[in-house]
Motif scaffolding. Structure first.
Motif, PDB file in Angstrom:
ATOM      1  N   LYS A  36     -26.800 -53.498   5.688  1.00 28.71           N
ATOM      2  CA  LYS A  36     -26.411 -52.426   4.767  1.00 28.71           C
ATOM      3  C   LYS A  36     -26.274 -51.084   5.486  1.00 28.71           C
ATOM      4  O   LYS A  36     -25.341 -50.337   5.253  1.00 28.71           O
ATOM      5  CB  LYS A  36     -27.441 -52.296   3.647  1.00 28.71           C
ATOM      6  CG  LYS A  36     -27.133 -51.150   2.674  1.00 28.71           C
ATOM      7  CD  LYS A  36     -28.324 -50.876   1.784  1.00 28.71           C
ATOM      8  CE  LYS A  36     -28.107 -49.690   0.904  1.00 28.71           C
ATOM      9  NZ  LYS A  36     -27.988 -48.431   1.630  1.00 28.71           N
ATOM     10  N   ASN A  37     -27.215 -50.802   6.366  1.00 30.86           N
ATOM     11  CA  ASN A  37     -27.274 -49.481   6.984  1.00 30.86           C
ATOM     12  C   ASN A  37     -26.553 -49.363   8.322  1.00 30.86           C
ATOM     13  O   ASN A  37     -26.278 -48.249   8.766  1.00 30.86           O
ATOM     14  CB  ASN A  37     -28.730 -49.053   7.158  1.00 30.86           C
ATOM     15  CG  ASN A  37     -29.403 -48.840   5.825  1.00 30.86           C
ATOM     16  OD1 ASN A  37     -28.921 -48.081   4.998  1.00 30.86           O
ATOM     17  ND2 ASN A  37     -30.491 -49.545   5.595  1.00 30.86           N
ATOM     18  N   ARG A  38     -26.267 -50.491   8.955  1.00 35.25           N
ATOM     19  CA  ARG A  38     -25.634 -50.453  10.282  1.00 35.25           C
ATOM     20  C   ARG A  38     -24.526 -51.491  10.365  1.00 35.25           C
ATOM     21  O   ARG A  38     -24.416 -52.228  11.342  1.00 35.25           O
ATOM     22  CB  ARG A  38     -26.693 -50.674  11.348  1.00 35.25           C
ATOM     23  CG  ARG A  38     -27.789 -49.595  11.272  1.00 35.25           C
ATOM     24  CD  ARG A  38     -28.798 -49.747  12.339  1.00 35.25           C
ATOM     25  NE  ARG A  38     -28.242 -49.240  13.577  1.00 35.25           N
ATOM     26  CZ  ARG A  38     -28.982 -48.920  14.623  1.00 35.25           C
ATOM     27  NH1 ARG A  38     -30.281 -49.034  14.579  1.00 35.25           N
ATOM     28  NH2 ARG A  38     -28.430 -48.484  15.732  1.00 35.25           N
ATOM     29  N   MET A  39     -23.730 -51.563   9.325  1.00 34.77           N
ATOM     30  CA  MET A  39     -22.680 -52.564   9.205  1.00 34.77           C
ATOM     31  C   MET A  39     -21.817 -52.621  10.468  1.00 34.77           C
ATOM     32  O   MET A  39     -21.412 -51.603  11.003  1.00 34.77           O
ATOM     33  CB  MET A  39     -21.797 -52.273   7.997  1.00 34.77           C
ATOM     34  CG  MET A  39     -20.859 -53.416   7.672  1.00 34.77           C
ATOM     35  SD  MET A  39     -19.950 -53.144   6.149  1.00 34.77           S
ATOM     36  CE  MET A  39     -21.275 -53.099   4.963  1.00 34.77           C
ATOM     37  N   GLY A  40     -21.590 -53.847  10.916  1.00 34.22           N
ATOM     38  CA  GLY A  40     -20.748 -54.067  12.085  1.00 34.22           C
ATOM     39  C   GLY A  40     -21.477 -54.001  13.408  1.00 34.22           C
ATOM     40  O   GLY A  40     -20.929 -54.388  14.437  1.00 34.22           O
ATOM     41  N   GLU A  41     -22.727 -53.522  13.401  1.00 32.22           N
ATOM     42  CA  GLU A  41     -23.495 -53.428  14.643  1.00 32.22           C
ATOM     43  C   GLU A  41     -24.265 -54.721  14.883  1.00 32.22           C
ATOM     44  O   GLU A  41     -24.838 -55.298  13.969  1.00 32.22           O
ATOM     45  CB  GLU A  41     -24.483 -52.268  14.593  1.00 32.22           C
ATOM     46  CG  GLU A  41     -23.840 -50.908  14.632  1.00 32.22           C
ATOM     47  CD  GLU A  41     -24.868 -49.801  14.707  1.00 32.22           C
ATOM     48  OE1 GLU A  41     -25.846 -49.925  15.481  1.00 32.22           O
ATOM     49  OE2 GLU A  41     -24.698 -48.814  13.982  1.00 32.22           O
ATOM     50  N   GLN A  42     -24.276 -55.149  16.127  1.00 31.79           N
ATOM     51  CA  GLN A  42     -25.037 -56.335  16.506  1.00 31.79           C
ATOM     52  C   GLN A  42     -26.533 -56.014  16.469  1.00 31.79           C
ATOM     53  O   GLN A  42     -26.938 -54.882  16.725  1.00 31.79           O
ATOM     54  CB  GLN A  42     -24.638 -56.780  17.907  1.00 31.79           C
ATOM     55  CG  GLN A  42     -25.342 -58.048  18.352  1.00 31.79           C
ATOM     56  CD  GLN A  42     -24.805 -58.560  19.657  1.00 31.79           C
ATOM     57  OE1 GLN A  42     -23.795 -59.218  19.685  1.00 31.79           O
ATOM     58  NE2 GLN A  42     -25.490 -58.248  20.743  1.00 31.79           N
ATOM     59  N   PHE A  43     -27.333 -57.014  16.152  1.00 35.31           N
ATOM     60  CA  PHE A  43     -28.783 -56.845  16.132  1.00 35.31           C
ATOM     61  C   PHE A  43     -29.451 -58.078  16.714  1.00 35.31           C
ATOM     62  O   PHE A  43     -28.871 -59.150  16.777  1.00 35.31           O
ATOM     63  CB  PHE A  43     -29.296 -56.605  14.702  1.00 35.31           C
ATOM     64  CG  PHE A  43     -29.030 -57.740  13.755  1.00 35.31           C
ATOM     65  CD1 PHE A  43     -29.971 -58.752  13.569  1.00 35.31           C
ATOM     66  CD2 PHE A  43     -27.829 -57.819  13.058  1.00 35.31           C
ATOM     67  CE1 PHE A  43     -29.723 -59.802  12.703  1.00 35.31           C
ATOM     68  CE2 PHE A  43     -27.576 -58.862  12.186  1.00 35.31           C
ATOM     69  CZ  PHE A  43     -28.520 -59.858  12.011  1.00 35.31           C
ATOM     70  N   ALA A  44     -30.672 -57.891  17.144  1.00 36.35           N
ATOM     71  CA  ALA A  44     -31.528 -58.970  17.619  1.00 36.35           C
ATOM     72  C   ALA A  44     -32.865 -58.832  16.901  1.00 36.35           C
ATOM     73  O   ALA A  44     -33.157 -57.789  16.312  1.00 36.35           O
ATOM     74  CB  ALA A  44     -31.717 -58.871  19.135  1.00 36.35           C
ATOM     75  N   ALA A  45     -33.675 -59.856  16.987  1.00 34.91           N
ATOM     76  CA  ALA A  45     -34.989 -59.811  16.336  1.00 34.91           C
ATOM     77  C   ALA A  45     -35.776 -58.584  16.787  1.00 34.91           C
ATOM     78  O   ALA A  45     -36.414 -57.918  15.980  1.00 34.91           O
ATOM     79  CB  ALA A  45     -35.766 -61.091  16.618  1.00 34.91           C
TER      80      ALA A  45
END
Length: 119
Positions: A36-45
């Motif tokens: 919701k807050n960082r749409m389109g950004e990759q994330f990891a655990a």
């Protein structure tokens, strides 16, 4: 499966099914907040429950650390092993999610990005 491309998902053992369900719900909330807050950004655990969010005491994640301490591991080794468990549980919730997540790399760990191509 909601991972693109499909990939291996491992189970985590040594905790109860209730503990596992609580951890998965906790992680799913973190993932949805990220999307919701960082749409389109990759994330990891580690982006969700590491760094400034590393203090797990009082969260469902703490049972993973306790599992490894109970198995006789030292503090640093238990932290590393619990982090790996979190990674597998996060991958499991993403693979079960109705949303689609692209699998990539985030440094030395798995990275994910919501692709938003749900039917």
């Amino acid at each position: 499966m909601a991972l693109i491309p499909e990939s291996e998902v491992r189970d985590v053992f040594g905790i109860t099914e209730e503990q596992k369900a609580l951890i998965k719900a906790f992680l799913q909330g973190a993932v949805y907040s990220w999307v919701k807050n960082r749409m389109g950004e990759q994330f990891a655990a580690r982006d969700l429950v590491g760094g400034e969010n590393f203090e797990w005491e009082g969260t469902p994640l703490y049972s993973l650390y306790e599992k490894h301490i109970g198995a006789g591991k030292g503090n640093d080794e238990a932290i590393e092993a619990a982090g790996k468990d979190v990674g597998w549980l996060m991958k499991a919730i993403l693979s079960e999610d109705r949303r689609h997540f692209e699998v990539g790399r985030s440094g030395l760990t798995a990275g994910y990005r919501w692709v938003g191509n749900e039917p």
